[in-house]
Design a protein around this motif. Structure first.
Motif, PDB file in Angstrom:
ATOM      1  N   ALA A   1       0.822  -1.210   0.000  1.00  0.00           N
ATOM      2  CA  ALA A   1       0.000   0.000   0.000  1.00  0.00           C
ATOM      3  C   ALA A   1       0.855   1.258   0.000  1.00  0.00           C
ATOM      4  O   ALA A   1       0.462   2.288  -0.559  1.00  0.00           O
ATOM      5  N   GLY A   2       2.031   1.184   0.618  1.00  0.00           N
ATOM      6  CA  GLY A   2       2.951   2.322   0.571  1.00  0.00           C
ATOM      7  C   GLY A   2       3.389   2.637  -0.841  1.00  0.00           C
ATOM      8  O   GLY A   2       3.734   3.776  -1.157  1.00  0.00           O
ATOM      9  N   GLY A   3       3.347   1.626  -1.713  1.00  0.00           N
ATOM     10  CA  GLY A   3       3.665   1.850  -3.115  1.00  0.00           C
ATOM     11  C   GLY A   3       2.628   2.699  -3.808  1.00  0.00           C
ATOM     12  O   GLY A   3       2.946   3.427  -4.756  1.00  0.00           O
ATOM     13  N   HIS A   4       1.385   2.617  -3.345  1.00  0.00           N
ATOM     14  CA  HIS A   4       0.352   3.480  -3.911  1.00  0.00           C
ATOM     15  C   HIS A   4       0.642   4.931  -3.577  1.00  0.00           C
ATOM     16  O   HIS A   4       0.537   5.821  -4.435  1.00  0.00           O
ATOM     17  N   LEU A   5       1.024   5.181  -2.338  1.00  0.00           N
ATOM     18  CA  LEU A   5       1.344   6.540  -1.913  1.00  0.00           C
ATOM     19  C   LEU A   5       2.546   7.083  -2.677  1.00  0.00           C
ATOM     20  O   LEU A   5       2.523   8.213  -3.195  1.00  0.00           O
ATOM     21  N   VAL A   6       3.604   6.294  -2.757  1.00  0.00           N
ATOM     22  CA  VAL A   6       4.814   6.740  -3.453  1.00  0.00           C
ATOM     23  C   VAL A   6       4.534   7.008  -4.923  1.00  0.00           C
ATOM     24  O   VAL A   6       4.938   8.039  -5.479  1.00  0.00           O
ATOM     25  N   SER A   7       3.825   6.094  -5.569  1.00  0.00           N
ATOM     26  CA  SER A   7       3.549   6.296  -7.002  1.00  0.00           C
ATOM     27  C   SER A   7       2.559   7.434  -7.232  1.00  0.00           C
ATOM     28  O   SER A   7       2.586   8.074  -8.286  1.00  0.00           O
ATOM     29  N   ALA A   8       1.715   7.715  -6.240  1.00  0.00           N
ATOM     30  CA  ALA A   8       0.816   8.872  -6.357  1.00  0.00           C
ATOM     31  C   ALA A   8       1.614  10.167  -6.369  1.00  0.00           C
ATOM     32  O   ALA A   8       1.342  11.076  -7.168  1.00  0.00           O
ATOM     33  N   LEU A   9       2.609  10.270  -5.490  1.00  0.00           N
ATOM     34  CA  LEU A   9       3.438  11.481  -5.501  1.00  0.00           C
ATOM     35  C   LEU A   9       4.295  11.536  -6.754  1.00  0.00           C
ATOM     36  O   LEU A   9       4.477  12.615  -7.341  1.00  0.00           O
TER      37      LEU A   9
END
Length: 285
Positions: free
Chosen positions: A124-132
């Motif tokens: 799920a942290g990958g969603h945040l990183v890729s969102a930024l």
């Protein structure tokens, strides 16, 4: 600010980074000591997984210590969770952006290379990183955070078994998706990839039963379409959440299934990739 030293070598600081909406981003910093005058270090921000309901301590601590041991200042972002905000986004996005800006502004204090700041997002942290990674250059994010685009620009992103599309199997129910974000463009970060997206290292396992391989494969296709430099690895087998895939991060309930020497090669590969990408990012500034 809490500060601890371990054997006069590692410094661990708890950072509280103010945001313009009267909240703070909480970060645990693992800072390397200078061994000679003028020595500086690349930086890595870790956004662990945990389904947005918790933050995986295995991913946070093991990941931080692994990259720290290989020469990085590491910053573990304790981003907000579903229990803190409904919908959750955009608050975590603001926290990650503010963290990058803070590290860049305080680079001298942390002996940090200001143009060598990478992000690692797991699950799920990958969603945040890729969102930024897909929104840092937008006028909208700059206006909402009151931070200059260049201040919040990541120099590279690493994605480990990432969630990039909230409609591809996780969460199971669209009602849960709406708890995460009610901003349509943040549902699928594959659609956010653009020519400003930073160089990307991404990996997953074909047999991941928790996050569909399409999350990685479709994101890679978007990178290729936009001509973004990337390195991608899909391992033929492996569980979700293996982190380093060795004895140090194996879950007791998973046992030997969490240990896979082949999957574990992702870490060394990422270091080789970072050594190539971060100097190039520095030269471009």
């Amino acid at each position: 600010m809490e500060k601890r030293r371990i054997d006069n070598f590692m410094t661990i600081k708890e950072l509280k980074i103010p945001l313009n909406n009267n909240t703070v981003a909480t970060v645990t910093a693992y800072l390397r000591p200078q061994l000679y005058a003028g020595q500086t270090f690349p930086g890595l921000i870790i956004c662990a997984g945990g389904s947005f309901t918790q933050l995986s301590e295995r991913e946070t601590v093991a990941g931080a210590l692994a990259y720290y041991a290989r020469g990085f200042n590491v910053f573990a972002l304790h981003y907000s969770l579903l229990a803190d905000y409904t919908p959750l986004y955009p608050q975590p996005l603001y926290e990650l952006a503010a963290t990058i800006a803070y590290l860049r502004k305080n680079a001298a204090k942390f002996k940090q290379q200001p143009h060598a700041i990478a992000m690692l997002g797991l699950s799920a942290g990958g969603h945040l990183v890729s969102a930024l990674a897909g929104t840092w250059a937008t006028v909208k994010l700059a206006e909402e955070t009151q931070l200059d685009n260049e201040a919040i620009r990541p120099n590279a992103q690493l994605l480990a078994y990432p969630v990039t599309d909230l409609t591809s199997g996780w969460p199971k129910d669209f009602a849960e998706v709406k708890k995460i974000t009610q901003t349509p463009e943040l549902i699928n970060t594959q659609k956010l990839v653009n020519q400003a997206t930073p160089p990307t290292f991404i990996w997953n396992s074909q047999t991941d039963a928790a996050v569909a391989p399409s999350n990685t494969l479709n994101y890679v296709a978007a990178l290729a379409k936009n001509k973004i430099s990337f390195e991608a690895h899909t391992f033929s087998s492996g569980l979700h959440g293996t982190v380093l895939a060795n004895e140090l991060t194996a879950r007791p309930q998973k046992g030997a299934a969490d240990i896979d020497p082949h999957v574990a090669t992702w870490f060394e590969l990422s270091l080789q990739w970072l050594a190539q990408v971060l100097p190039a990012a520095k030269e471009q500034d």
